[in-house]
Design a protein around this motif. Structure first.
Motif, PDB file in Angstrom:
ATOM      1  N   ALA A 264       1.083  -7.577  -5.702  1.00  0.00           N
ATOM      2  CA  ALA A 264       1.933  -8.690  -5.273  1.00  0.00           C
ATOM      3  C   ALA A 264       3.382  -8.232  -5.129  1.00  0.00           C
ATOM      4  N   ARG A 265       3.840  -7.437  -6.079  1.00  0.00           N
ATOM      5  CA  ARG A 265       5.221  -6.961  -6.039  1.00  0.00           C
ATOM      6  C   ARG A 265       5.478  -6.115  -4.800  1.00  0.00           C
ATOM      7  N   TRP A 266       4.579  -5.148  -4.545  1.00  0.00           N
ATOM      8  CA  TRP A 266       4.791  -4.279  -3.395  1.00  0.00           C
ATOM      9  C   TRP A 266       4.494  -4.984  -2.085  1.00  0.00           C
ATOM     10  N   GLY A 267       3.710  -6.044  -2.144  1.00  0.00           N
ATOM     11  CA  GLY A 267       3.521  -6.869  -0.958  1.00  0.00           C
ATOM     12  C   GLY A 267       4.834  -7.538  -0.575  1.00  0.00           C
ATOM     13  N   ARG A 268       5.550  -8.042  -1.582  1.00  0.00           N
ATOM     14  CA  ARG A 268       6.856  -8.666  -1.325  1.00  0.00           C
ATOM     15  C   ARG A 268       7.853  -7.646  -0.777  1.00  0.00           C
ATOM     16  N   ILE A 269       7.820  -6.454  -1.360  1.00  0.00           N
ATOM     17  CA  ILE A 269       8.767  -5.420  -0.944  1.00  0.00           C
ATOM     18  C   ILE A 269       8.476  -4.975   0.491  1.00  0.00           C
ATOM     19  N   ILE A 270       7.198  -4.759   0.809  1.00  0.00           N
ATOM     20  CA  ILE A 270       6.835  -4.346   2.165  1.00  0.00           C
ATOM     21  C   ILE A 270       7.199  -5.425   3.179  1.00  0.00           C
ATOM     22  N   THR A 271       6.952  -6.683   2.809  1.00  0.00           N
ATOM     23  CA  THR A 271       7.319  -7.797   3.696  1.00  0.00           C
ATOM     24  C   THR A 271       8.817  -7.817   3.934  1.00  0.00           C
ATOM     25  N   ALA A 272       9.584  -7.589   2.875  1.00  0.00           N
ATOM     26  CA  ALA A 272      11.047  -7.581   3.000  1.00  0.00           C
ATOM     27  C   ALA A 272      11.515  -6.460   3.922  1.00  0.00           C
ATOM     28  N   ILE A 273      10.884  -5.292   3.810  1.00  0.00           N
ATOM     29  CA  ILE A 273      11.247  -4.168   4.649  1.00  0.00           C
ATOM     30  C   ILE A 273      10.954  -4.484   6.117  1.00  0.00           C
ATOM     31  N   PHE A 274       9.784  -5.070   6.388  1.00  0.00           N
ATOM     32  CA  PHE A 274       9.443  -5.453   7.764  1.00  0.00           C
ATOM     33  C   PHE A 274      10.423  -6.496   8.299  1.00  0.00           C
ATOM     34  N   THR A 275      10.821  -7.427   7.416  1.00  0.00           N
ATOM     35  CA  THR A 275      11.738  -8.483   7.839  1.00  0.00           C
ATOM     36  C   THR A 275      13.099  -7.913   8.224  1.00  0.00           C
ATOM     37  N   ILE A 276      13.572  -6.974   7.394  1.00  0.00           N
ATOM     38  CA  ILE A 276      14.863  -6.337   7.678  1.00  0.00           C
ATOM     39  C   ILE A 276      14.783  -5.548   8.983  1.00  0.00           C
TER      40      ILE A 276
ATOM     41  N   PRO B 268      -1.860  -0.781   4.645  1.00  0.00           N
ATOM     42  CA  PRO B 268      -1.024  -0.137   3.617  1.00  0.00           C
ATOM     43  C   PRO B 268      -1.097  -0.819   2.257  1.00  0.00           C
ATOM     44  N   LEU B 269      -0.970  -2.138   2.225  1.00  0.00           N
ATOM     45  CA  LEU B 269      -1.017  -2.850   0.948  1.00  0.00           C
ATOM     46  C   LEU B 269      -2.411  -2.798   0.336  1.00  0.00           C
ATOM     47  N   ASN B 270      -3.441  -2.864   1.171  1.00  0.00           N
ATOM     48  CA  ASN B 270      -4.811  -2.774   0.670  1.00  0.00           C
ATOM     49  C   ASN B 270      -5.077  -1.417   0.035  1.00  0.00           C
ATOM     50  N   VAL B 271      -4.518  -0.371   0.633  1.00  0.00           N
ATOM     51  CA  VAL B 271      -4.676   0.974   0.075  1.00  0.00           C
ATOM     52  C   VAL B 271      -3.984   1.071  -1.277  1.00  0.00           C
ATOM     53  N   LEU B 272      -2.769   0.534  -1.358  1.00  0.00           N
ATOM     54  CA  LEU B 272      -2.061   0.551  -2.644  1.00  0.00           C
ATOM     55  C   LEU B 272      -2.848  -0.210  -3.699  1.00  0.00           C
ATOM     56  N   ASN B 273      -3.370  -1.366  -3.334  1.00  0.00           N
ATOM     57  CA  ASN B 273      -4.165  -2.149  -4.273  1.00  0.00           C
ATOM     58  C   ASN B 273      -5.404  -1.363  -4.718  1.00  0.00           C
ATOM     59  N   GLY B 274      -6.024  -0.664  -3.771  1.00  0.00           N
ATOM     60  CA  GLY B 274      -7.187   0.143  -4.103  1.00  0.00           C
ATOM     61  C   GLY B 274      -6.852   1.246  -5.091  1.00  0.00           C
ATOM     62  N   ILE B 275      -5.698   1.863  -4.912  1.00  0.00           N
ATOM     63  CA  ILE B 275      -5.261   2.915  -5.836  1.00  0.00           C
ATOM     64  C   ILE B 275      -5.005   2.337  -7.226  1.00  0.00           C
ATOM     65  N   PHE B 276      -4.284   1.213  -7.272  1.00  0.00           N
ATOM     66  CA  PHE B 276      -3.990   0.577  -8.570  1.00  0.00           C
ATOM     67  C   PHE B 276      -5.280   0.215  -9.302  1.00  0.00           C
ATOM     68  N   GLU B 277      -6.221  -0.376  -8.591  1.00  0.00           N
ATOM     69  CA  GLU B 277      -7.460  -0.814  -9.236  1.00  0.00           C
ATOM     70  C   GLU B 277      -8.322   0.371  -9.664  1.00  0.00           C
ATOM     71  N   THR B 278      -8.353   1.406  -8.859  1.00  0.00           N
ATOM     72  CA  THR B 278      -9.175   2.568  -9.198  1.00  0.00           C
ATOM     73  C   THR B 278      -8.624   3.310 -10.411  1.00  0.00           C
TER      74      THR B 278
END
Length: 205
Positions: A190-202, A93-103
């Motif tokens: 990085a921002r959405w990585g933190r957010i996704i990690t937080a969601i998984f943690t919760i 998921p995060l890799n896909v988001l990064n790919g979208i941002f970079e593209t």
């Protein structure tokens, strides 16, 4: 895509002029939608005559199709690369988001062209729009199937529900990125990585 600056310069190469028109059109389509803009408004944004636009594109639909394809093809290619990279399902998921941002790079508003609700639904343009959008839907379903499968969940309704939710999340995330052009692709990831990690943690508590 390059900016629309210099469109009034005489003697511009055909291919360069075409790219400049498309750059102006992408911004116009992103802001107003297909239904809300015209060849005249695109020409005005580009700083050239409507007649010159028609020398390169015979209709608004043809111009939209060229812009849409120019956005969709690199997006689809990059997402497919991320989906087939062989990384663990939880990293995709995060890799896909990064790919979208970079593209998308500096042209994040082009995402709005891809999901323009007023885009043509019939003819060659409508067929291309539907085909590329279905491809993204297929990527979402495949990614979610693998993701939930790694957790032991193969319920088809769970897969469908999460796939639809993920598609909406990606749209919202890119929308947020459009509203924050000061953030680089690396910062967004990085921002959405933190957010996704937080969601998984919760969710694990």
């Amino acid at each position: 895509m390059s900016t629309a600056g210099g469109l009034g310069t005489k003697g511009m190469a055909y291919a360069d002029r075409r790219q400049e028109i498309m750059a102006a059109a992408v911004r116009e389509f992103a802001e107003r939608g297909f239904a809300g803009c015209s060849m005249a408004s695109i020409a005005a944004r580009a700083g050239i005559s409507k007649a010159l636009v028609y020398q390169h594109f015979t209709s608004k639909e043809q111009l939209y199709l060229a812009c849409f394809t120019g956005i969709a093809e690199p997006l689809i290619a990059r997402i497919e690369t991320e989906m087939t990279s062989g990384v663990p399902p939880f990293s995709v998921p995060l890799n896909v988001l990064n790919g979208i941002f970079e593209t998308l790079g500096e042209h994040r508003s082009a995402w709005r062209v891809f999901y323009d609700p007023t885009a043509p639904t019939t003819g060659e343009t409508g067929e291309a729009v539907g085909r590329y959008r279905r491809r993204l839907t297929e990527f979402s379903a495949a990614g979610v199937t693998e993701f939930l499968g790694a957790l032991g969940d193969r319920d088809p309704l769970d897969i469908d529900a999460l796939a639809r939710t993920w598609t909406a999340i990606v749209d919202a995330v890119v929308g947020w990125a459009i509203d924050h052009p000061e953030e680089t692709p690396a910062q967004l990831t990085a921002r959405w990585g933190r957010i996704i990690t937080a969601i998984f943690t919760i969710g694990s508590r």
